[in-house]
Write a protein that holds these residues in place. Structure first.
Motif, PDB file in Angstrom:
ATOM      1  N   ALA A   1       1.484  -6.620   4.685  1.00 15.74           N
ATOM      2  CA  ALA A   1       2.698  -7.033   3.977  1.00 15.74           C
ATOM      3  C   ALA A   1       3.261  -5.862   3.174  1.00 15.74           C
ATOM      4  N   GLN A   2       2.389  -5.083   2.569  1.00 18.43           N
ATOM      5  CA  GLN A   2       2.838  -3.907   1.819  1.00 18.43           C
ATOM      6  C   GLN A   2       3.446  -2.868   2.757  1.00 18.43           C
ATOM      7  N   ALA A   3       2.842  -2.677   3.922  1.00 14.79           N
ATOM      8  CA  ALA A   3       3.403  -1.754   4.908  1.00 14.79           C
ATOM      9  C   ALA A   3       4.765  -2.254   5.386  1.00 14.79           C
ATOM     10  N   LEU A   4       4.893  -3.560   5.583  1.00 12.11           N
ATOM     11  CA  LEU A   4       6.174  -4.147   5.976  1.00 12.11           C
ATOM     12  C   LEU A   4       7.218  -3.933   4.886  1.00 12.11           C
TER      13      LEU A   4
ATOM     14  N   GLY B   1       1.810 -13.470  11.118  1.00  7.52           N
ATOM     15  CA  GLY B   1       2.821 -14.138  10.321  1.00  7.52           C
ATOM     16  C   GLY B   1       3.317 -15.408  10.965  1.00  7.52           C
ATOM     17  N   CYS B   2       4.237 -16.048  10.257  1.00  8.44           N
ATOM     18  CA  CYS B   2       4.832 -17.280  10.746  1.00  8.44           C
ATOM     19  C   CYS B   2       6.282 -17.340  10.291  1.00  8.44           C
TER      20      CYS B   2
ATOM     21  N   LYS C   1       2.731  -5.259  14.928  1.00 11.53           N
ATOM     22  CA  LYS C   1       2.251  -4.082  14.218  1.00 11.53           C
ATOM     23  C   LYS C   1       3.390  -3.509  13.389  1.00 11.53           C
ATOM     24  N   VAL C   2       3.008  -2.993  12.231  1.00  9.68           N
ATOM     25  CA  VAL C   2       3.900  -2.202  11.390  1.00  9.68           C
ATOM     26  C   VAL C   2       3.200  -0.855  11.280  1.00  9.68           C
ATOM     27  N   GLY C   3       3.732   0.137  11.988  1.00  7.50           N
ATOM     28  CA  GLY C   3       2.984   1.385  12.105  1.00  7.50           C
ATOM     29  C   GLY C   3       1.698   1.083  12.844  1.00  7.50           C
ATOM     30  N   ASP C   4       0.562   1.441  12.238  1.00  7.59           N
ATOM     31  CA  ASP C   4      -0.720   1.134  12.891  1.00  7.59           C
ATOM     32  C   ASP C   4      -1.415  -0.084  12.273  1.00  7.59           C
TER      33      ASP C   4
ATOM     34  N   ASP D   1       4.864  -4.288  19.222  1.00 11.10           N
ATOM     35  CA  ASP D   1       3.890  -5.217  19.823  1.00 11.10           C
ATOM     36  C   ASP D   1       4.054  -6.642  19.293  1.00 11.10           C
ATOM     37  N   PHE D   2       5.304  -7.049  19.068  1.00  8.22           N
ATOM     38  CA  PHE D   2       5.591  -8.386  18.531  1.00  8.22           C
ATOM     39  C   PHE D   2       5.370  -9.441  19.602  1.00  8.22           C
TER      40      PHE D   2
END
Length: 141
Positions: A109-112, A84-85, A76-79, A54-55
């Motif tokens: 950010a941690q999920a990323l 960001g920029c 989205k990263v997962g759910d 969904d970027f």
């Protein structure tokens, strides 16, 4: 619309890579040290495109001289929703020579970081295949 934005939105890996300078430096939101070089930067961007869903770029900000650009995005990263920029600087030839990404919130950010960590062996292999200089060192991650 900026050509980099168009390339990303069209998921055109070749066009994205063509916009990178050979000496581009990529600064990740989740890695301690920057990654120098076109091969590793292009491989990281391919990895990010595999991780993000969904970027969407939601805002584009440019300097008067066209050498600096900020592209604000959601994904989205997962759910987890992430904001960001991409901060881009262009050299005299119109290629990206500095690419810095910032993201929020911390949980996303941690999920990323986790998702990109799972991609990193593949990223290094892709960069090694594209570069005669060799793979990214283990200590860079």
């Amino acid at each position: 619309m900026h050509p980099f934005r168009a390339a990303v939105e069209n998921r055109d890996h070749a066009a994205i890579e063509a916009l990178l300078a050979e000496d581009v430096v990529f600064t990740s939101p989740v890695a301690f040290r920057p990654y120098p070089g076109k091969a590793i930067t292009a491989a990281i961007l391919r990895g990010v495109m595999r991780v993000f869903t969904d970027f969407t770029y939601v805002r584009e900000i440019g300097s008067d001289d066209g050498r600096d650009h900020a592209l604000v995005f959601t994904a989205k990263v997962g759910d987890m929703e992430i904001n960001g920029c991409d901060f881009l600087h262009f050299d005299e030839e119109g290629r990206i020579d500095d690419f810095m990404v910032m993201v929020r919130p911390l949980s996303a950010a941690q999920a990323l970081s986790t998702a990109m960590g799972a991609q990193f062996d593949r990223i290094k292999e892709e960069a090694f295949a594209a570069s005669a200089a060799g793979p990214a060192s283990e200590g860079e991650r």
